[in-house]
Design an enzyme around this catalytic site. Sequence first.
Site, PDB file in Angstrom:
ATOM      1  N   HIS A 140      36.783  15.340  12.955  1.00  0.00           N
ATOM      2  CA  HIS A 140      36.151  15.484  11.645  1.00  0.00           C
ATOM      3  C   HIS A 140      35.372  16.796  11.465  1.00  0.00           C
ATOM      4  O   HIS A 140      34.257  16.816  10.936  1.00  0.00           O
ATOM      5  CB  HIS A 140      35.218  14.304  11.374  1.00  0.00           C
ATOM      6  CG  HIS A 140      35.943  12.995  11.192  1.00  0.00           C
ATOM      7  ND1 HIS A 140      37.231  12.909  10.730  1.00  0.00           N
ATOM      8  CD2 HIS A 140      35.539  11.702  11.391  1.00  0.00           C
ATOM      9  CE1 HIS A 140      37.592  11.631  10.657  1.00  0.00           C
ATOM     10  NE2 HIS A 140      36.598  10.887  11.059  1.00  0.00           N
ATOM     11  N   HIS A 214      35.405   9.865   3.446  1.00  0.00           N
ATOM     12  CA  HIS A 214      35.218   8.869   4.506  1.00  0.00           C
ATOM     13  C   HIS A 214      34.342   7.681   4.092  1.00  0.00           C
ATOM     14  O   HIS A 214      33.529   7.214   4.890  1.00  0.00           O
ATOM     15  CB  HIS A 214      34.633   9.570   5.737  1.00  0.00           C
ATOM     16  CG  HIS A 214      34.982   8.935   7.038  1.00  0.00           C
ATOM     17  ND1 HIS A 214      34.432   7.743   7.454  1.00  0.00           N
ATOM     18  CD2 HIS A 214      35.825   9.316   8.028  1.00  0.00           C
ATOM     19  CE1 HIS A 214      34.905   7.434   8.647  1.00  0.00           C
ATOM     20  NE2 HIS A 214      35.755   8.372   9.013  1.00  0.00           N
ATOM     21  N   GLU A 349      41.436   6.973   4.589  1.00  0.00           N
ATOM     22  CA  GLU A 349      41.241   8.422   4.523  1.00  0.00           C
ATOM     23  C   GLU A 349      42.592   9.089   4.279  1.00  0.00           C
ATOM     24  O   GLU A 349      43.441   9.115   5.162  1.00  0.00           O
ATOM     25  CB  GLU A 349      40.648   8.915   5.843  1.00  0.00           C
ATOM     26  CG  GLU A 349      39.363   8.207   6.236  1.00  0.00           C
ATOM     27  CD  GLU A 349      39.177   8.175   7.747  1.00  0.00           C
ATOM     28  OE1 GLU A 349      39.145   9.235   8.386  1.00  0.00           O
ATOM     29  OE2 GLU A 349      39.072   7.063   8.302  1.00  0.00           O
TER      30      GLU A 349
HETATM   31  C1  BGC Z   1      38.354   7.811  12.908  1.00  0.00           C
HETATM   32  C2  BGC Z   1      37.714   6.930  13.945  1.00  0.00           C
HETATM   33  C3  BGC Z   1      36.303   7.356  14.099  1.00  0.00           C
HETATM   34  C4  BGC Z   1      35.614   7.245  12.769  1.00  0.00           C
HETATM   35  C5  BGC Z   1      34.229   7.771  12.877  1.00  0.00           C
HETATM   36  C6  BGC Z   1      37.640   7.630  11.639  1.00  0.00           C
HETATM   37  O1  BGC Z   1      38.169   8.466  10.681  1.00  0.00           O
HETATM   38  O2  BGC Z   1      39.717   7.520  12.763  1.00  0.00           O
HETATM   39  O3  BGC Z   1      38.385   7.011  15.169  1.00  0.00           O
HETATM   40  O4  BGC Z   1      35.634   6.611  15.041  1.00  0.00           O
HETATM   41  O5  BGC Z   1      36.294   7.989  11.799  1.00  0.00           O
HETATM   42  O6  BGC Z   1      33.417   7.163  12.006  1.00  0.00           O
END
Ligand code: BGC
Length: 384
Positions: A140, A214, A349
């Site tokens: 991310h 998210h 997402e």
């Molecule tokens: C991911 C997860 C991660 C989470 C974090 C998601 O987009 O796929 O693996 O733990 O985000 O909050």
Amino acid sequence: MARHLSRLFLFIICGFLCISCSNTDPNKDMNQAKPKIEKQPFGKTSDGQAVDLYTLTNTGGVEVKITNYGGTVVSLKVPDRNGHKADVVLGHDNLDGYMTNNPYFGSIIGRYGNRIGKGRFSLNGQEYTLAKNNGENHLHGGIKGFDKVVWEAKEIDDKDGAGLSLNYVSKDGEEGYPGNLSVTVVYTLTDDNELKIDYTAATDKDTVVNLTHHSYFNLAGEGSILDHELMLEAGRFTPVDTGLIPTGELRSVKGTPMDFTQPTAIGARIDDDYEQLVLGKGYDHNWALESGGGKLSLAARVSEPKAGRVMEVYTTEPGIQFYTGNFLDGSITGKGGQVYQRRYGFCLETQHFPDSPNKPDFPSTLLKPGRKYMTTTVYKFSAK
Ligand code: BGC
């Protein structure tokens, strides 16, 4: 005489109508002029930057609050089948919560949503090393991704609805990425109960970009999401290794618990002894959308059986990460004192596939100078 009287009568009626018009008009104008977007202070970041909270409302009874800290959706109130509103996203009551204890609740994610294996990739023969913030991998956007920066905000109130335009310039080398990247994210709340997100970006050097949103949704407004029913417009997904990095395979969902081509309760098979679910500790995978991306198309539909709220996701992206809040563990107390237990929220997402910079067969995430990155995702709410 009778003619005079009827004229007088007409005169009185007209006068009365005029007075009642002039009495109601100001109210009507006031309603029309009622701001659909309002701004209030939301506090200061640890380095002293003031941030705001913007409230967008529409005529369908939807209200969304967004802060320019991380471009974060802080609350999203949606009516159920009886008109009762509930906040359908997880989050915090104040800025401090977002700064100190936030697994990306409601955030804009960038420069690259999801994982890049071993935090590195090559471009034009040069290797770039990114911040590693998820074991040996990059997740991310790194340590200080777009979810932790203050965006420049501009209010919009046009025919499509109330909107908030957010701009951020990510510097060449930030978190290891090449190129100065100017990013604009526009949130629009339409009168059709859609929260539309338009992402655009431009760079001055070849780089990779994969922006997403998210929010952790819970269409009941509280409790577990396991009874929500999900449909995904996807017949294939990208299996992962132990670090949740795609292996490169595109696998059919047929005959597996990854098959959501028909609406199915999220919890129906989540604990099945299927290798991919064991690795993800539940669903935490990218599905390859049938549309292949490029054209705004239906990607997912989720419905909550008790209150009847429905959310549809439309996107121009080729993929969607369905994550079931497997890493929530009750250690975060969020809005209104709610304790967020495992699987109390799910994320959808929209994205390019994880680790695309290292997977030449996946749709490309390369952005070149002179080209415009442009994607759109719509979260549309209704009730049944
Ligand atoms: C991911 C997860 C991660 C989470 C974090 C998601 O987009 O796929 O693996 O733990 O985000 O909050």
